[in-house]
Structure formats: C-alpha cells, structure tokens
Scaffold this motif. Structure first.
Motif, PDB file in Angstrom:
ATOM      1  N   GLN A 106       0.825  -1.174  -0.035  1.00  0.00           N
ATOM      2  CA  GLN A 106       0.114   0.161   0.017  1.00  0.00           C
ATOM      3  C   GLN A 106       0.916   1.426  -0.052  1.00  0.00           C
ATOM      4  O   GLN A 106       0.377   2.148  -0.463  1.00  0.00           O
ATOM      5  N   ILE A 122      -8.233  -2.728  -6.980  1.00  0.00           N
ATOM      6  CA  ILE A 122      -8.223  -2.979  -5.518  1.00  0.00           C
ATOM      7  C   ILE A 122      -9.513  -4.090  -5.306  1.00  0.00           C
ATOM      8  O   ILE A 122     -10.467  -3.605  -5.373  1.00  0.00           O
ATOM      9  N   SER A 125      -7.403  -6.059   0.894  1.00  0.00           N
ATOM     10  CA  SER A 125      -6.146  -5.691   1.484  1.00  0.00           C
ATOM     11  C   SER A 125      -5.782  -7.118   2.010  1.00  0.00           C
ATOM     12  O   SER A 125      -6.429  -7.980   2.563  1.00  0.00           O
ATOM     13  N   TRP A 136      -2.193  -4.405  -1.057  1.00  0.00           N
ATOM     14  CA  TRP A 136      -3.543  -4.503  -1.717  1.00  0.00           C
ATOM     15  C   TRP A 136      -3.384  -5.743  -2.703  1.00  0.00           C
ATOM     16  O   TRP A 136      -2.394  -5.967  -3.381  1.00  0.00           O
TER      17      TRP A 136
END
Length: 146
Positions: A106, A122, A125, A136
């Motif tokens: 990130q 995206i 996460s 990501w």
C-alpha cells in the motif's frame, strides 16, 4: 525488445530485481530483500513465465507471471522508470491472459497508481507478516472498462 526469458542463468534477473525492489520499497529494511534473494531465485523465478525488456543487450525490465494468472514481479531499472517499459511489459502479458492478479504494498503509491492506470482494481487488502506492512490485492480482467 520484449521476449520470453529462456536463460537458466537467473543472475541478471536477480540483480535487476534487487536493485529495483530496494528502490521501490524504501519503507522496508534493505536487509529483508537481501535475505529474500534465495527464495526469489529458487521458489519464484524458476516456476514463472518471464518476459524481459532488453536494449542493446542490457536487461532493463521484466515481468513474471506465476500459475497463469499472478504477476509475481514487474520491475524496471530505476533510472528508466517513466519511459513506458513497465506499460509495454504489462500490455504484453495482458495480451496473453484474460485475468491477472497481483499484490502490491500500500505504501508503494507509485506502483498502485501505475497498476490502476493499467486497469487493475483493488479487490482486498492483506497483511505481510514478514515485512509488517499492508498490501493491496489487485485484479484485472480482459474486456472490463478501466
């Protein structure tokens, strides 16, 4: 300029990977990358399909795809960033696959913006325990609108 890497000598790839990954990740201790070199050499590169960008016999960038869908590496010599090499390598693999995924730190905002500009989005996460940094997971699918 772009061709598939068939050389069993991985040292040019490893050298470029180390230079580029240290440059792209100043938020991670350099020692981590040196310690990871054996893993990249033995567990990743030999099992990936890798295309390289070469000029005048010099390796200037490469992209590796694992399992026919995961971009495990996209690196360009730091002095040549912004000259279209990464985009050309990305377009090369996008012509060969219908769906691609990757993981990016990130904090590597330049890479996140680059991947977004290439149509990646995206999806989720993740957390890298080894580096103690969030990442990501980004995906791209052929035919989707950016």
């Amino acid at each position: 300029m772009i061709h598939e890497w068939h050389n069993s000598d991985l040292s040019p790839l490893l050298s470029l990977w180390l230079e580029s990954t240290i440059y792209a990740h100043p938020f991670i201790q350099e020692r981590y990358w040196h310690d990871s070199e054996a893993l990249v050499r033995e567990a990743y590169l030999p099992y990936a399909t890798t295309w390289v960008w070469q000029e005048h016999g010099e390796l200037e960038g490469f992209i590796s795809v694992m399992d026919g869908q995961f971009i495990g590496a996209l690196f360009v010599r730091p002095a040549l960033i912004g000259r279209g090499i990464g985009k050309a390598l990305m377009n090369h693999v996008k012509q060969r696959y219908d769906w691609l995924s990757l993981e990016v730190y990130q904090k590597n905002e330049r890479a996140v913006k680059f991947y977004y500009a290439q149509g990646f989005r995206i999806e989720e996460s993740a957390w890298q325990e080894e580096t103690r940094h969030p990442t990501w997971i980004m995906n791209w699918q052929a035919g989707q609108t950016p």
